[in-house]
Design a protein around this motif. Structure first.
Motif: not given
Lengths: 233, 116
Positions: A8-30
């Motif tokens: 809960d005290r951790t921030l996850v930083v996800v740099p994203t560039y044109n990753e619409a195919a994957m970023v949704g599922s990656v964020v959901t998993g996180l």
């Protein structure tokens, strides 16, 4: 020591560039384990930002594309100025990493109290890595050990956990991919304590298509050299 | 022979000086004076082409046009480095602006907007 409190005290930083195919599922998993996920959209032309937001990430948007190093630093600045996160995880948006590895690394940094935990594909398992990439990574690793004097077993691995102290020590100037070398040299210059943790990397067809070309290693060397020679800014 | 020493030394000095100093008033002034000198030399070579040949002979170059080429090479190297340094500085500032804007416009997760 409650592991979920640490998450809960951790921030996850996800740099994203044109990753619409994957970023949704990656964020959901996180988001299944981490409360705070921030997606730094580095000027994408697709729906990455909206997808990440819908999946439960806070979105910071670069109006123009700057590079992964710049996106990470934006995430670091956000963590320091706008949150009281005790740790920051850096996690790529292309689905190469496993959330379970990130969780294990947060637990490791909590247990050991080191400043930074780096993912290492050579301690873990790497699936589908092309031969040329393996040769290149071995050369890059020798180079990086030479430059920093830190005996890492892997270099340029995008999965890391940083303590707040380590985040404050970063201040990355390399906008492009050379930031990974810069992070390693900051470990040396700021005398940060570090550990490595085995991670599993999945080189899928998608990540191979999206990822860096091997020739980009030359650009990284050039960026590092010109930064080293140049006057301190 | 003198020209070789002059050319190599000026290229090396230019590169080292440019890379090791930070942009300042002094540096700008030096660059402008150098620019005027090059311009004056160019004007002189138009008015009295013989001067160039004389100058070339003075430093050990056979013909005037060769000397001009050499000087142009030095000017070109110099200009290229100055421009790339300037570009790097601009990119750094751009990154700061972009970062400031991104931080100011942080968008919370969609669920928070629609839900509670």
């Amino acid at each position: 020591m409650n592991p979920s409190a640490a998450l809960d005290r951790t921030l996850v930083v996800v740099p994203t560039y044109n990753e619409a195919a994957m970023v949704g599922s990656v964020v959901t998993g996180l988001r299944e384990v981490f409360t705070h996920v921030v997606c730094v959209d580095d000027g994408s032309h697709d729906d990455s930002a909206a997808d990440a937001r819908a999946a439960g990430a806070t979105v910071l948007r670069h109006p123009v594309n700057l590079g992964q190093g710049a996106a990470l630093q934006t995430g670091f600045d956000y963590a320091l100025r706008h949150t009281d996160a005790s740790h920051v995880v850096t996690f790529d948006a292309d689905g190469q990493y496993l959330v379970s590895d990130a969780v294990a690394m947060v637990e490791l940094i909590e247990e050991t109290g080191v400043d930074i935990v780096l993912g290492s594909r050579n301690l873990g398992r790497t699936e589908g890595q092309p031969f040329a990439r393996r040769v290149l990574m071995a050369a890059a690793l020798r180079f990086s050990r030479r430059m920093t004097g830190i005996e890492l077993t892997d270099t340029h691995n995008g999965l890391r956990v940083l303590s707040r102290t380590a985040v404050a020590a970063m201040n990355l100037r390399q906008r492009g991919m050379a930031h990974a070398s810069e992070i390693e040299s900051r470990i040396a210059s700021a005398a940060l304590t570090w550990r490595e943790h085995p991670v599993t990397m999945c080189y899928s067809d998608y990540s191979r298509g999206k990822g860096q070309s091997n020739l980009n290693a030359l650009n990284i060397l050039f960026d590092l050299a010109s930064d080293r020679i140049g006057a301190p800014a | 022979m003198i020209i070789r020493v002059f050319l190599l030394a000026s290229i090396v000095l230019a590169v080292v000086w440019l890379l090791r100093t930070r942009p300042s008033g002094t540096r700008l002034a030096v660059m402008r004076v150098a620019g005027f000198l090059v311009a004056a030399g160019a004007a002189a070579s138009v008015i009295a082409p013989g001067l160039v040949t004389d100058a070339a002979h003075l430093v050990g170059v056979r013909e005037g046009p060769n000397l001009i080429l050499y000087v142009l090479v030095v000017v070109f190297v110099f200009t290229t480095i100055v421009q790339s340094l300037r570009m790097r500085d601009l990119e750094r500032r751009l990154a700061q602006v972009v970062r400031a804007q991104a931080l100011a416009g942080a968008k919370p997760p969609a669920a928070v907007d629609t839900g509670r």
